[in-house]
Structures are given as C-alpha cells and as structure tokens.
Design a protein around this motif. Sequence first.
Motif, mmCIF file in Angstrom:
data_model
loop_
_atom_site.group_PDB
_atom_site.id
_atom_site.type_symbol
_atom_site.label_atom_id
_atom_site.label_comp_id
_atom_site.label_asym_id
_atom_site.label_seq_id
_atom_site.Cartn_x
_atom_site.Cartn_y
_atom_site.Cartn_z
ATOM 1 N N TYR B 69 -9.453 -5.482 4.970
ATOM 2 C CA TYR B 69 -8.398 -6.208 4.263
ATOM 3 C C TYR B 69 -7.019 -5.838 4.777
ATOM 4 O O TYR B 69 -6.056 -6.563 4.597
ATOM 5 C CB TYR B 69 -8.482 -5.942 2.759
ATOM 6 N N SER B 70 -6.928 -4.658 5.401
ATOM 7 C CA SER B 70 -5.631 -4.242 5.928
ATOM 8 C C SER B 70 -5.862 -3.089 6.899
ATOM 9 O O SER B 70 -6.984 -2.645 7.091
ATOM 10 C CB SER B 70 -4.713 -3.786 4.803
ATOM 11 N N THR B 72 -4.548 -0.227 6.316
ATOM 12 C CA THR B 72 -4.569 0.997 5.525
ATOM 13 C C THR B 72 -6.012 1.164 5.084
ATOM 14 O O THR B 72 -6.473 0.459 4.185
ATOM 15 C CB THR B 72 -3.674 0.876 4.280
ATOM 16 N N ARG B 74 -9.505 1.910 3.460
ATOM 17 C CA ARG B 74 -9.995 2.381 2.160
ATOM 18 C C ARG B 74 -11.447 2.793 2.264
ATOM 19 O O ARG B 74 -12.056 3.143 1.281
ATOM 20 C CB ARG B 74 -9.898 1.281 1.095
ATOM 21 N N GLU B 78 -13.426 0.446 7.346
ATOM 22 C CA GLU B 78 -12.111 -0.057 7.715
ATOM 23 C C GLU B 78 -11.396 0.913 8.641
ATOM 24 O O GLU B 78 -10.557 0.515 9.446
ATOM 25 C CB GLU B 78 -11.266 -0.295 6.450
ATOM 26 N N ASN B 106 -8.789 -20.066 2.485
ATOM 27 C CA ASN B 106 -8.143 -18.961 1.776
ATOM 28 C C ASN B 106 -6.985 -18.455 2.626
ATOM 29 O O ASN B 106 -6.856 -17.269 2.897
ATOM 30 C CB ASN B 106 -9.184 -17.856 1.553
ATOM 31 N N GLN B 109 -4.145 -15.610 1.629
ATOM 32 C CA GLN B 109 -4.720 -14.270 1.551
ATOM 33 C C GLN B 109 -4.982 -13.705 2.945
ATOM 34 O O GLN B 109 -4.633 -12.575 3.245
ATOM 35 C CB GLN B 109 -5.999 -14.345 0.705
ATOM 36 N N ARG B 112 -1.936 -12.672 5.388
ATOM 37 C CA ARG B 112 -1.282 -11.379 5.178
ATOM 38 C C ARG B 112 -1.787 -10.355 6.196
ATOM 39 O O ARG B 112 -1.011 -9.602 6.790
ATOM 40 C CB ARG B 112 -1.532 -10.881 3.759
ATOM 41 N N VAL B 190 2.985 -3.948 1.488
ATOM 42 C CA VAL B 190 1.987 -4.990 1.251
ATOM 43 C C VAL B 190 2.646 -6.181 0.561
ATOM 44 O O VAL B 190 2.396 -7.333 0.880
ATOM 45 C CB VAL B 190 0.853 -4.448 0.359
ATOM 46 N N ARG B 191 3.515 -5.865 -0.402
ATOM 47 C CA ARG B 191 4.161 -6.907 -1.192
ATOM 48 C C ARG B 191 4.967 -7.842 -0.291
ATOM 49 O O ARG B 191 4.905 -9.067 -0.413
ATOM 50 C CB ARG B 191 5.064 -6.210 -2.214
ATOM 51 N N GLN B 194 2.733 -9.956 1.709
ATOM 52 C CA GLN B 194 2.113 -10.940 0.824
ATOM 53 C C GLN B 194 3.050 -12.139 0.607
ATOM 54 O O GLN B 194 2.631 -13.293 0.695
ATOM 55 C CB GLN B 194 1.840 -10.253 -0.513
ATOM 56 N N ARG B 198 2.409 -15.981 1.923
ATOM 57 C CA ARG B 198 2.341 -17.135 1.015
ATOM 58 C C ARG B 198 3.365 -18.202 1.383
ATOM 59 O O ARG B 198 3.107 -19.392 1.241
ATOM 60 C CB ARG B 198 2.526 -16.666 -0.426
ATOM 61 N N MET B 432 -14.234 -2.750 -6.276
ATOM 62 C CA MET B 432 -13.562 -4.031 -6.033
ATOM 63 C C MET B 432 -14.330 -4.725 -4.942
ATOM 64 O O MET B 432 -14.569 -4.161 -3.887
ATOM 65 C CB MET B 432 -12.136 -3.812 -5.533
ATOM 66 N N GLU B 434 -15.153 -8.718 -3.201
ATOM 67 C CA GLU B 434 -14.987 -10.170 -3.185
ATOM 68 C C GLU B 434 -16.360 -10.800 -3.357
ATOM 69 O O GLU B 434 -17.332 -10.375 -2.736
ATOM 70 C CB GLU B 434 -14.361 -10.594 -1.859
#
Lengths: 87, 620
Positions: B69-70, B72, B74, B78, B106, B109, B112, B190-191, B194, B198, B432, B434
């Motif tokens: 997802y990024s 960073t 987790r 990743e 998508n 999302q 990003r 991230v914000r 994001q 968008r 978490m 998807e």
Amino acid sequence: MPPSHSNVPLGTCTPGFSGTITSFSPNADAETASIIDRLREMGFSEDLGVEVLHQNPFGKDPIAVKVGSMTLALRRAEANLIEVVPT
Amino acid sequence: MSQATAVSQPTQRIVAVVGNPNCGKSALFNALTGLRQKVANYPGATVERRSGDLDDVASLTLIDLPGAYSLTPRSADEEVTRQVVTGTHDIEAQPDAILSVVDATNLAQHLRFVLELRDLGMPMVVALNMTDLAARERISIDVDALSAKLGVPVIETVAVRKKGLDSLKDVVAKAVLAPPPAPMDIGPTVRERQIAARKIASAVTISEGIGHKTTRQLDRVLLNPVIGPITLFGLLFLMFQAVFSWATPPQDLIEAGIGALQSGLANTLPDGLLLSFFNDGILAGVGAVVVFLPQILILFLFILVLESTGYMARAAFIMDRLMASVGLNGRAFIPLLSSFACAIPGIMAARAIANERDRLTTILIAPLMTCSARLPVYTVIISAFIPNRDVGGFGLQGLVMFALYIAGILAALVVAAVLKRTVAQGKADTFMLELPKYQSPNLRFVLIGLYERSRVFLRRAGTIILASTVILWLFAIYPVAPEGSTQPDIAYSFVGIIGNALEVIFAPIGFNWEISVALVPGMAAREVAVAALGTVYSLSGSEEMIEAGLVSVLNSAWSLPTALSFLAWFVFAPQCLSTIAVTRRETGGWKWPGFMVAYLFALAYGASFITYRLASYLLG
C-alpha cells in the motif's frame, strides 16, 4: 478542533450505518499516528462516504466497511480512530 | 553489489512490477511473462520472488514484487517491495524502471501509491488495469489527461484478457531508456499524497462508477451471519473430501503403472543387485511418494481458486474473531490453510501478517497443520490397521483420518494460546484487510500455480527423495550378512545397526528397529519414511510379502498399539528439513527453528508414549 456533536467513532457503528468521514483521532501518539497513516493508505480519507456492511458472525468484530469504491475489513478498535457523521 | 548480481548480460534491464494488493498485478505479470517466469522456491500467494523475461523483449526482465500500500512497510512482505525499489535489498539489484499497476475502478486510492513511487526518480510506466471492469461499472477515465498529469506513459490493460499488452511492452521497452519524470511538489505525508491523488483522479475521471454490484450481492450471502460460516466450513469440508475421493482414480493409475514397471523389470533383469536397486530402491521408494501428487494438486487447486476469486479475504474476515480468541489474527487463516497442502508456502505466506509476534506464532504452529506429505504415512498405516467398517454412516478409516487432522488443529490452537502467553507476548495486532471484488477464477493463475506445484514436488521426488532412498538402499545392503546367518540380511547391514541403536530411544513408544531407522531418512521429508519402510521391509521380507505390498507387510509386522503410536508421532514430529530451513530463513536465525523442532519432538514423543501405553493397556 473538537469534533462536532454528531460525530461518532466508526467503531461504534452497526451494519446499515452510512455516513461521511470527518476526521481522524486527533490526540494520537506515535503508534496511533502510524495506524492512522495505515488507515489512510488502505483508503480511508476525509470527506469520503462510508457504509458499514457486515460484522463478524462470531463476535461482531471485525467489521466490513465500504469506503469509496472498496470494501475494507478492520477491527472496531482501529475503526474507532475514524470519526464519522451519519448522513 | 546490488547493481551487479542479478544482471546476467550487460544489456539486461530490470523492470519492477509494483502495485497495491488486488490491482491485478500478478495476473498482468503472468500475462506478460507466461511460463518463462521463474519462481524461486515455492509459490503461495505473491510472497515469493517471481521473475521472467518479457515476451518478445528478452533483454527485459520483469520482477513481480509483493503487493504493497505504500513504501512505509507494515509487514515483511511490503518490506521486500520497499527494499527492492529503493535499491537497498541484499541480493536484488535496483530495477531500471517501475511498472506501476493501477486498478482503474479504484483510481484515487491507487494513484496515491503511484505518486509515492514516482518520487523515487526512476523511469516509470503506469498500467491502468481492469479497464473492462471499469467500463462495466460505467467508470470513464481520460487516459491522455492522466498521462499528462503524471508525466509518465499510461497504458490501458485488461491483464486477464491480454488486452493492451503489446503497446504496454513497447512503452516499457522505451521507458527503461527514458529519463525519469520531473519531480512533483506534493509533500511527504500520506495525507498530502492522498489529497493530490484525489485531485488528479477527479480531474481525469469523466464519469464516476456505480460500484461492483455482484460483489455486494455475493457478500450479502457469503458474509451473512448464518450462511457465511456455514458456507466456509462447507467449502473446507468439500475440500478435504475431494482430496480423498477425487484423487483415488489417478492414484490407482499411478500405482498400477509403478507395479507394472516393477514386474516388467523383474521379468527382464536377472535377479541381483541391479534389479534390487531399481525395484527395492528407486521404484519402491520414489513410487511410494509420487503416488500422492494427485492429492496435493487437488488441495492446491482449491486454495488457488479460492485465492483467485477473492474469497480468501472473506474467509480471513470470518475467522478473525475465532482466531483472536487464541491470540491469532484472521490473516493467519490463509497461511494456515495453505499449510494443509505444505507448511513451506504457509510459513512464507505468513509474511503478510504485520505484527511480528503474530507472524512468529503462525510460523511456529504451521507445521501442526496436517500437510500433504503426511498423507502417505497416514494412508498406509490406516489401510493396514483400521478396519474398513461403517460407523454411524461414516467409514471408520475416514473418521480416523479426520481425527488426525483435528488432533493437529487442536494442538495448534493450544500451542498458539500458550505461545501468546509466554514467548510471543505482545499487544494485539491490528487486522486490516481489503475485501477485493469477486472475480471468476483466473484459469491462467490457477494453472501456472498447479504447474509450479507439480514441478516442485516431482523435482523433490527426483532429488531429495531419490537420493535418500538410494543411500538407504545402499546402507541396507552393506555390509553383507555372514555365511550361514539366521536373520534376514538387512539385520547385519548399517541400517540394521543404526536401527538397533535407535530402538533404545524409541522402544518406550513402541517403535521397532525398522521404524526407528525409517525415521532417519524421514527427517528429509515425512513421506520418505514410507519410502524407507518400503525399502527396509522389501529387503528384509520374503518374495511373497513384497508381492502383497507394504500395507499387508506392516499389518503382520506391527502391533496395533505400535501403529497408533506411529500415527501420533507423525501428527507432531517436525520430520521435514525444508520446513526447518524455511523457518530459519523467515525468522532470521536458528533460535526459533530450534525451539520449533524441540517442542514438536517433545510433543511427538509424549503423544506417542501416551498412545502406545494407553492402547497396550486397553487392548490387554
């Protein structure tokens, strides 16, 4: 900025709830901030519509949430970091 | 060193395929490379290093990186992706370009992550994938505008239908030589990414979608509080049923084939060492193992199909609560289910679990899931000792097999609960996940998976199992018995000597010297124990006994308590060097594999001791 009166944490919602994300938990320590970053990376974001679709059959936790065009599963503890307002 | 190792020729360039999970990345990779891809070790989900030359452009090598997802990380998964694209991986060279795969349904999302990758300053191509689904959901995207905004080529693709691949190949081949895109001023959080993503997405989206209706409708049933769990357990039941019933005809065929080979050889070759080498050594040994290929393929067929349709994530969602009660994570369900086929891909799939403690617990209990290598052992012993009777509508043999599976699962749950309270203490992990759109199973993905699986299995049969069988055969022949000996020749061989020494340790749990010696090559892999028993008894028995097959040989050579004790042993014993090796690799040292081996052997010995004593007592 304190959350407005009608704000609720997403983790307290039951299937059928539909609303909009207003903010993420503001008083976050480093660990919580990293979880919030993860929530953003998964697709949660301010002003997006959310809908609680399902909950776990054995204990109502985790929940499955539709956000944007995706469906995400997460535990209620993490969902509580997301503030939503019902629509 | 990272620049030099993976490049075979000076002109060979590497393109990393990167994207969010569920963007169709692996399907695109499969479509671009076909069967020329190389999968290092075992295929599970995309946790392994997959690489392959691009069709028609042999100077380009694609590597398929784990979905992320990024940058960073987790999870360990990743982390691999981050290390490779940033050029900090130990053995993987930094790629020359990035092929970023994006799900067209998508866009905001996935963009990003594209923006984050773009900041790495490498040449980049974006594959706007699943455009067929987007069209069905009435999403319309201005591809030229997107390309202009990002400053990189954007190609529309439908990986599963091989659409857009030709132009993608051309563009990628050019892009590796092109300069990287000019940096964009977005900001590091991230914000900020994001918001930027968008903004771009809404600027290039001509019409918004209506969502994936089928997924919603299916989830209403499959995640229903009542029907959901019933469907899941029904599917699991069907899976294990299929493993036993569907596999029988091809297995009979393989067995008949091996038998025909053996008698063919017996008729052509003179009686002697060479014939013994082929019949007692190779065919009895390797044949005893190859016969289980159909069962392994059926198990993997189910797992690959469930994976490919998107159902696996739902299974994890349903299981999360139950698994949390023993301190595990719903994500552990997928690795543990894979472990029923083989613990090795299971242990590797545990990389997707973010929490280190949860991952460790999952790895440590994975060998307790009854892997397919135990099937040969269970099947032979059950057919030799458990009468084929009906008990309340079920076959007794099937019930015993089922009980052995349950014993493994229960032991795993208890061990997990104990570990979480002792060595693997820690905060509860986040869950978490998807839940991707449902898709009809991708035939290509399933077939490539099955092909890989058979290749690995047969290669193992042809190498480790063949080698240990041949060595065992040699040790069982030499030294030859003295003239006028009363016992079978094998009793005077190395195998006989080793077996008698080991019997001291194993006698309390009812194992004779033949079993004790079979456990030694059985350390290489569980199924080798059956092969070894085949060889040992084949060499110590009379001709008629060999004719009758291993099942009846064991039936007359072992007592029932010994047989039950042997089954109990195999529920727990870590008789698989590959599992130990992969645990060492995944946990980065000998501490945890050492712990795993010790606790599993202790459990095995304890369980066999109790089983043997109890059975001996009850049966008088």
